[in-house]
Design a protein around this motif. Structure first.
Motif, short mmCIF file in Angstrom:
data_model
loop_
_atom_site.label_atom_id
_atom_site.label_comp_id
_atom_site.label_asym_id
_atom_site.label_seq_id
_atom_site.Cartn_x
_atom_site.Cartn_y
_atom_site.Cartn_z
N GLY A 12 0.81 -1.12 -0.11
CA GLY A 12 0.07 0.01 -0.01
C GLY A 12 0.83 1.33 -0.08
O GLY A 12 1.93 1.25 0.41
N GLY A 13 0.28 2.47 -0.59
CA GLY A 13 0.85 3.66 -0.37
C GLY A 13 2.07 4.23 -1.13
O GLY A 13 2.54 5.03 -0.88
N THR A 14 2.38 3.19 -2.11
CA THR A 14 3.56 3.64 -2.86
C THR A 14 3.49 4.57 -3.89
O THR A 14 4.40 5.23 -4.36
CB THR A 14 4.53 2.52 -3.50
N GLY A 15 2.35 4.90 -4.36
CA GLY A 15 1.87 5.81 -5.40
C GLY A 15 1.37 5.32 -6.70
O GLY A 15 1.22 5.89 -7.59
N LYS A 16 0.52 4.15 -6.43
CA LYS A 16 -0.06 3.62 -7.66
C LYS A 16 -1.11 4.35 -8.29
O LYS A 16 -1.14 4.70 -9.51
CB LYS A 16 -0.60 2.16 -7.15
N THR A 17 -1.91 4.94 -7.27
CA THR A 17 -3.14 5.82 -7.55
C THR A 17 -2.41 7.16 -8.36
O THR A 17 -2.89 7.39 -9.42
CB THR A 17 -4.07 6.03 -6.64
N THR A 18 -1.72 7.63 -7.62
CA THR A 18 -1.24 9.01 -8.03
C THR A 18 -0.59 8.55 -9.44
O THR A 18 -0.61 9.49 -10.39
CB THR A 18 0.13 9.20 -6.89
N ASN A 34 9.39 6.68 -6.87
CA ASN A 34 8.68 7.90 -6.57
C ASN A 34 8.96 8.41 -4.92
O ASN A 34 9.54 7.51 -4.17
CB ASN A 34 7.20 7.21 -6.51
N LYS A 35 8.45 9.51 -4.82
CA LYS A 35 8.88 10.57 -3.37
C LYS A 35 10.46 10.27 -3.20
O LYS A 35 10.44 10.01 -2.06
CB LYS A 35 7.82 9.51 -2.50
N VAL A 81 10.34 10.57 -9.43
CA VAL A 81 9.25 11.50 -9.16
C VAL A 81 9.74 11.99 -7.88
O VAL A 81 9.69 11.37 -6.67
CB VAL A 81 8.01 10.84 -9.22
N PRO A 82 10.14 13.42 -7.48
CA PRO A 82 10.44 13.78 -6.27
C PRO A 82 9.28 13.66 -5.26
O PRO A 82 8.12 13.98 -5.67
CB PRO A 82 10.90 15.05 -6.66
N ARG A 83 9.51 13.86 -3.92
CA ARG A 83 8.50 13.96 -3.10
C ARG A 83 8.23 15.32 -3.12
O ARG A 83 8.86 16.26 -3.03
CB ARG A 83 9.05 13.67 -1.82
N SER A 84 6.88 15.79 -3.23
CA SER A 84 6.21 16.87 -3.20
C SER A 84 4.97 17.15 -2.21
O SER A 84 3.90 16.29 -2.65
CB SER A 84 6.23 17.66 -4.52
N VAL A 133 1.79 17.42 -4.52
CA VAL A 133 1.07 16.18 -4.96
C VAL A 133 0.11 15.60 -4.02
O VAL A 133 -0.88 15.47 -4.55
CB VAL A 133 2.23 15.04 -5.27
N ARG A 134 0.29 15.63 -2.99
CA ARG A 134 -0.86 15.31 -1.87
C ARG A 134 -1.88 16.16 -1.71
O ARG A 134 -3.03 15.84 -1.74
CB ARG A 134 0.35 15.07 -0.10
#
Ligand SMILES: Nc1ncnc2c1ncn2[C@@H]1O[C@H](COP(=O)(O)OP(=O)(O)OP(=O)(O)O)[C@@H](O)[C@H]1O
Ligand SMILES: [Mg+2]
Length: 281
Positions: free
Chosen positions: A14-20, A206-207, A235-238, A241-242
């Motif tokens: 979970g939470g690695t950025g799949k949806t993003t 990602n991130k 893809v840098p953490r930003s 995005v959130r």
């Protein structure tokens, strides 16, 4: 018409950025002139709909029981018969994200679907329902991106079977690197079992925090272990995005982007171009 390009975003975590990733690559591919459809199979939290700000509207429809047919319906044995009775079945399922791509949102009906699919004994029959749906009803789109659950079940198998190309966002870390390795061998195992090749098409870091030495080390490690698969851009953490996701849009629709968000956007664009190239190859 050239063949439809398909990819699924998947990692058993979970939470690695799949949806993003699906949301941003979807908009990027749409800006490149493609007709794009996003399909959310990732579960009833309906994150893609939330990411595009259409969740409230869809939730109202669900509450008013005006939610039939929906994405879970297309997996049912009766779907072909149901679809025949509807003028434009796809139109009933699809939402406009307002940013280019169309979206078939997740539905609570996906909840029991895994168990239901379990009752189908024949493997091809169990795992090819989504492919059948895409082939028969969704041919008008150039690109279909599928957001899959962060777990391995009959629904994610359907997504992998239909797309045969997997995009995997990973974070930098020893545990994450191990998971990417596991995924690679899982996909090989699945390909053997399925008799269709499911390919790891793009691994996206990602991130990332570009300043740390550690993340550089992982970048090296990933590029050695995933030669030819690693996305051209991290893809840098930003925080943007959130924030954008909470507001119900992607970075594309966001104003006054921070430097990190600009870099993230650029990365999505370059990665989308490369993904298109790889899917066409
Ligand atoms: N590059 C990024 N920078 C900052 N935050 C990010 C970035 N990518 C994703 N996020 C945030 O991290 C969280 C998890 O991302 P996302 O929902 O895309 O992951 P996921 O893999 O789809 O999760 P799940 O397994 O729960 O479906 C979200 O709040 C999202 O906005
Ligand atoms: Mg998700």
């Amino acid at each position: 018409m050239s063949e439809q390009l398909r990819a699924a975003s998947f990692l058993d975590k979970g939470g690695t950025g799949k949806t993003t990733t699906v949301a941003h690559l979807g908009v990027a591919l749409s800006e490149r002139g493609n007709d794009v459809l996003l399909i959310d199979l990732a579960g009833k939290q309906a994150d893609l709909a939330k990411n595009f700000g259409v969740w409230e509207d869809y939730r109202e429809r669900i509450e008013a029981e005006d939610d039939w047919p929906n994405i879970s319906t297309v997996f049912r044995e009766q779907w072909t018969r149901i679809a025949k009775k509807i003028d434009d079945p796809l139109d009933e399922l699809v939402y406009d994200t307002g940013e280019g791509p169309d979206l078939i949102p997740a539905h609570p009906g996906l909840d029991g679907l895994d168990t239901e699919l379990n009752d189908i004994e024949e493997i091809e029959e169990r795992y090819s329902r989504l492919e059948e749906f895409l082939d028969s009803y969704v041919s008008g789109y150039d690109v279909v991106l599928i957001d899959l659950p962060g777990s391995t079940n009959n629904i994610s198998y359907n997504g992998l079977w239909a797309a045969q190309h997997v995009v995997v966002p990973v974070e930098a870390g020893p545990f994450e690197a191990q998971q990417a390795e596991t995924l690679k061998s899982d996909l090989e195992r699945i390909s053997d079992r399925f008799d269709v090749d499911v390919e790891l098409t793009m691994l996206v870091m990602n991130k990332t925090d570009q300043r740390t030495k550690l993340s550089e080390e992982f970048a090296d490690e990933y590029s050695a272990a995933f030669d030819g698969v690693l996305a051209p851009h991290e893809v840098p953490r930003s925080q943007d995005v959130r924030n954008a996701a909470v507001e119900g849009r992607t970075l594309y629709a966001e104003r006054g982007l921070s430097e990190s968000a600009k870099r993230a956007l650029e990365a999505f664009e370059e990665n989308a171009e490369e993904l298109e190239r790889r899917l066409k190859a």
